[in-house]
Design an enzyme around this catalytic site. Structure first.
Site, mmCIF file in Angstrom:
data_model
loop_
_atom_site.group_PDB
_atom_site.id
_atom_site.type_symbol
_atom_site.label_atom_id
_atom_site.label_comp_id
_atom_site.label_asym_id
_atom_site.label_seq_id
_atom_site.Cartn_x
_atom_site.Cartn_y
_atom_site.Cartn_z
ATOM 1 N N LEU A 125 1.163 -1.301 -0.037
ATOM 2 C CA LEU A 125 -0.089 -0.706 -0.012
ATOM 3 C C LEU A 125 0.666 0.829 0.180
ATOM 4 O O LEU A 125 2.060 1.559 0.393
ATOM 5 C CB LEU A 125 -0.737 -0.089 1.134
ATOM 6 C CG LEU A 125 -1.653 -1.003 0.998
ATOM 7 C CD1 LEU A 125 -2.604 -1.180 2.441
ATOM 8 C CD2 LEU A 125 -2.980 -1.071 -0.688
ATOM 9 N N SER A 342 25.820 16.497 -5.802
ATOM 10 C CA SER A 342 26.386 15.971 -5.558
ATOM 11 C C SER A 342 26.918 14.621 -6.105
ATOM 12 O O SER A 342 27.742 13.713 -6.490
ATOM 13 C CB SER A 342 25.549 15.490 -3.919
ATOM 14 O OG SER A 342 26.417 16.410 -2.756
ATOM 15 N N GLU A 363 12.598 10.150 -1.593
ATOM 16 C CA GLU A 363 12.866 8.383 -2.371
ATOM 17 C C GLU A 363 11.767 7.957 -3.327
ATOM 18 O O GLU A 363 12.689 7.488 -3.486
ATOM 19 C CB GLU A 363 14.026 8.620 -1.648
ATOM 20 C CG GLU A 363 15.262 9.137 -1.187
ATOM 21 C CD GLU A 363 15.354 9.860 -0.422
ATOM 22 O OE1 GLU A 363 15.922 10.902 0.617
ATOM 23 O OE2 GLU A 363 14.697 10.093 0.174
ATOM 24 N N GLN A 424 25.152 9.519 6.458
ATOM 25 C CA GLN A 424 25.118 9.391 5.268
ATOM 26 C C GLN A 424 25.881 8.000 4.974
ATOM 27 O O GLN A 424 26.392 7.548 3.296
ATOM 28 C CB GLN A 424 25.991 10.860 5.160
ATOM 29 C CG GLN A 424 25.895 11.953 5.992
ATOM 30 C CD GLN A 424 24.101 12.386 5.831
ATOM 31 O OE1 GLN A 424 23.792 12.952 4.084
ATOM 32 N NE2 GLN A 424 23.046 12.336 6.581
#
Length: 623
Positions: A125, A342, A363, A424
């Site tokens: 979902l 980047s 994302e 990161q």
């Protein structure tokens, strides 16, 4: 009257399909039957008789009419309703409908592209709407056609953050070719949803994102018709229809009751009779007029290349190669999560702004949009920091279920990024992407390798992932050397090698330094640059296993699922293989310089030398 009868048929067939399967979600299908009956009879422009012309890659790549609408069931568990619609449209027979969920049937528990005209797989979902946004962007910006994207959502999935990423992107982009129908039936799997039937609250949220929002009774056929007409005539913003419905509508035994989710009706025959019995109505859905999509020119370009001895970051090579692909292939598009300076996808954005899509820090929406674009024959590359792709992992997993062709780039991999620290650092990405069905995982060590692999990804089926580095690395690979998916590069070898060092990415530099130091101490080693991790160069590894007495793998990644495990898998059936020693990041890193962090993680030249000396010493003691 016809639409009423059609809606009842959709309910009956949802009950019948689930009863035949002994499982399914008929009550979730019954609530949305009126909404889909009106859509099917009057608004949807889709050629159900020609699957290659109705939303799958084959048709669009073959140059057929690309103007048909797209229909996505974001609430994929309502698949009985979807398949009932296919029957009513003449795309499947009644006999096929009753194969629902059987082994070998294309009518799976949740829809997949195995049954045209389904563009993507749904069921997890919160994904159908973000994919729909990608399709709507494709219609507006790439195909430049007036097809409409229709998405059916459930109210429970509006708790997913990805839904609101989609609302934000679509509102900002003004996607007036997108209509979302939300089946507000109030009941989830275990309890009432957060907002229940509070349509005002839903509408207020949608309007704050720049949407045209309509509230209505989802069982009022005239109101539904008016809402769809309003959606079609609204310009400058997408439309969402919040429809108040009753789960299990039409059958007293299940209507608006908890505890009935995901189960066939206990007395299907009685329910069918209550709904007025079986019907076999057909709807002649009008396809869109024959149209060809817009084509961007494909011209000449110069493949980027660097001289051996240069110092270049592989992320720089990614951007340059992607820009080159944009020059030579008008179907290549790029998406980025607002880190293009980047990842270096900004090179593509500057050269081909009409085919670049800024997805901001979203994302999940970025991957979903790429999935939508590839259904229409475009060739998307999506990039962000490798660590942040993990947030979209479920979308990548479902893209594989959709048989999607995606090209992903994760930059800033591993502890070698330095001072930014562990939040990161992509340290799980190789393992995660290797686990995706049919995937390709690549980690070049220098710019010429990276450029070659970027171009190879363009024609690669399935999910391809390229891992790039923040820092510069020495260019060792000549520009004209064969670099291919599934290959590797033997950097040094001799007839007297004691062991093999297998490295990838940043650790290739460290392996070479270590080899020089070991050679000065009388230990000869073979060094293999394993830039293709999946598929891996099994032949090269088998040869190394046969010619040396130990293998040391070194990677800027956690030990689980990375290069070392890929090497072990490649040699698993080799009963005579030597021992494999894995050097990988084993402790949680902190901030520091790249050199400090790699030393602390024991993946630098010092660690390789120490390990090799220990391994060779042990081997010699056994003689």
């Amino acid at each position: 009257m016809f639409r009423y009868e059609l809606a009842q048929q959709l309910r009956v067939d949802s009950v019948r399909a689930s009863a035949a399967a002994g499982s399914g979600h008929p009550t979730s299908s019954m609530s949305a039957a009126d909404l889909m009956a009106v859509l099917l009879d009057g608004y949807l422009r889709l050629d159900f008789t020609d699957p290659d012309n109705a939303g799958n890659n084959a048709g669009y790549n073959a140059g057929n009419n690309a103007g048909n609408d797209a229909l996505i069931f974001s609430k994929g568990h309502a698949s009985p309703l979807y398949y009932a619609m296919l029957k009513a449209a003449g795309a499947i027979t009644d006999e096929q409908l009753l194969t629902f969920r059987r082994f070998g049937s294309r009518l799976e528990g949740h829809p997949t592209p195995r049954i045209p005209p389904t563009p993507v797989a749904t069921g997890s979902l919160g994904q159908g709407l973000p994919v729909g946004v990608g399709l709507a962007l494709t219609g507006k910006k790439l195909d430049r056609l007036d097809y409409r994207v229709w998405v059916l959502c459930g109210d429970s999935e509006l708790a997913e953050g990805s839904i609101w990423e989609a609302f934000a992107q679509a509102g900002w982009a003004g996607l007036d070719n997108l209509t979302v129908v939300v089946d507000v039936n109030r009941l989830g799997q275990t309890r009432e949803t957060m907002l229940g039937w509070d349509l005002d609250a839903y509408a207020e949220r949608a309007r704050s994102f720049g949407w045209h929002a309509v509230r209505l009774d989802g069982h009022d056929l005239d109101a539904i018709d008016a809402a769809y007409g309003s959606a079609v005539n609204t310009t400058g913003k997408p439309t969402v229809v919040f429809a108040r419905t009753k789960k299990g509508a039409g059958v007293a035994a299940v209507e608006n009751q908890l505890g009935k989710h995901g189960k066939p009706l206990e007395d299907a025959e009685a329910a069918i009779a209550e709904l007025g019995g079986e019907r076999h109505l057909t709807v002649e859905v009008t396809p869109a007029a024959a149209r060809q999509r817009h084509e961007f020119p494909s011209g000449e370009g110069k493949m980027p290349a660097w001289e051996v001895g240069d110092q270049v970051a592989t992320r720089q090579a990614y951007g340059a190669a992607l820009s080159y692909l944009g020059d030579t292939n008008g179907r290549v598009v790029a998406l980025d999560g607002e880190v293009s300076n980047s990842t270096q996808s900004q090179m593509f954005a500057e050269a081909h702004p009409e085919r670049y899509f800024e997805m901001f820090i979203a994302e999940q929406q970025m991957i979903a949009a790429a999935v939508g674009m590839q259904t229409r024959g475009w060739v998307p590359y999506a990039s962000t920091f490798g660590a942040f792709l993990t947030r979209a992992y479920d979308f990548i997993r479902m893209a594989a279920v959709s048989r999607a062709d995606l090209r992903l780039c994760g930059s800033h991999a591993g502890v070698s990024i330095g001072e930014d620290g562990p939040s990161q650092m992509a340290l799980e990405d190789i393992a995660a992407l290797r686990a995706v069905h049919g995937s390709t995982v690549l980690h070049p060590s220098d710019a010429n390798q990276a450029a070659r692999l970027v171009t190879e990804m363009a024609g690669r089926p399935g999910i391809s992932y390229l891992r790039t580095l923040r820092g510069k690395t020495l260019v060792r690979t000549p520009a004209n050397q064969d670099v291919r998916i599934g290959g590797s590069r033997l950097l040094r070898s001799s007839d007297r090698d004691d062991l093999t060092i297998v490295a990838c990415g940043i650790t290739v530099d460290e392996a070479e330094k270590a080899a020089d130091r070991l050679a000065s101490g009388g230990i000869a080693v073979r060094v293999l640059d394993c830039y293709s991790i999946k598929p891996i160069d099994q032949a090269a590894l088998t040869e190394a296993a046969a010619r040396t007495r130990a293998i040391v793998t070194v990677e800027d990644h956690w030990p689980e699922g990375g290069l070392g495990d890929a090497v072990l898998e490649a040699l698993a059936e080799n009963l005579d293989r030597p021992a494999v020693h894995k050097l990988a990041v084993r402790d949680m890193p902190i901030s520091g310089s790249p050199a400090e962090l790699m030393h602390e993680a024991r993946i630098d030249a010092d660690a390789i030398v120490a390990t090799a000396q220990s391994v060779v010493g042990e081997l010699m003691s056994r003689r």
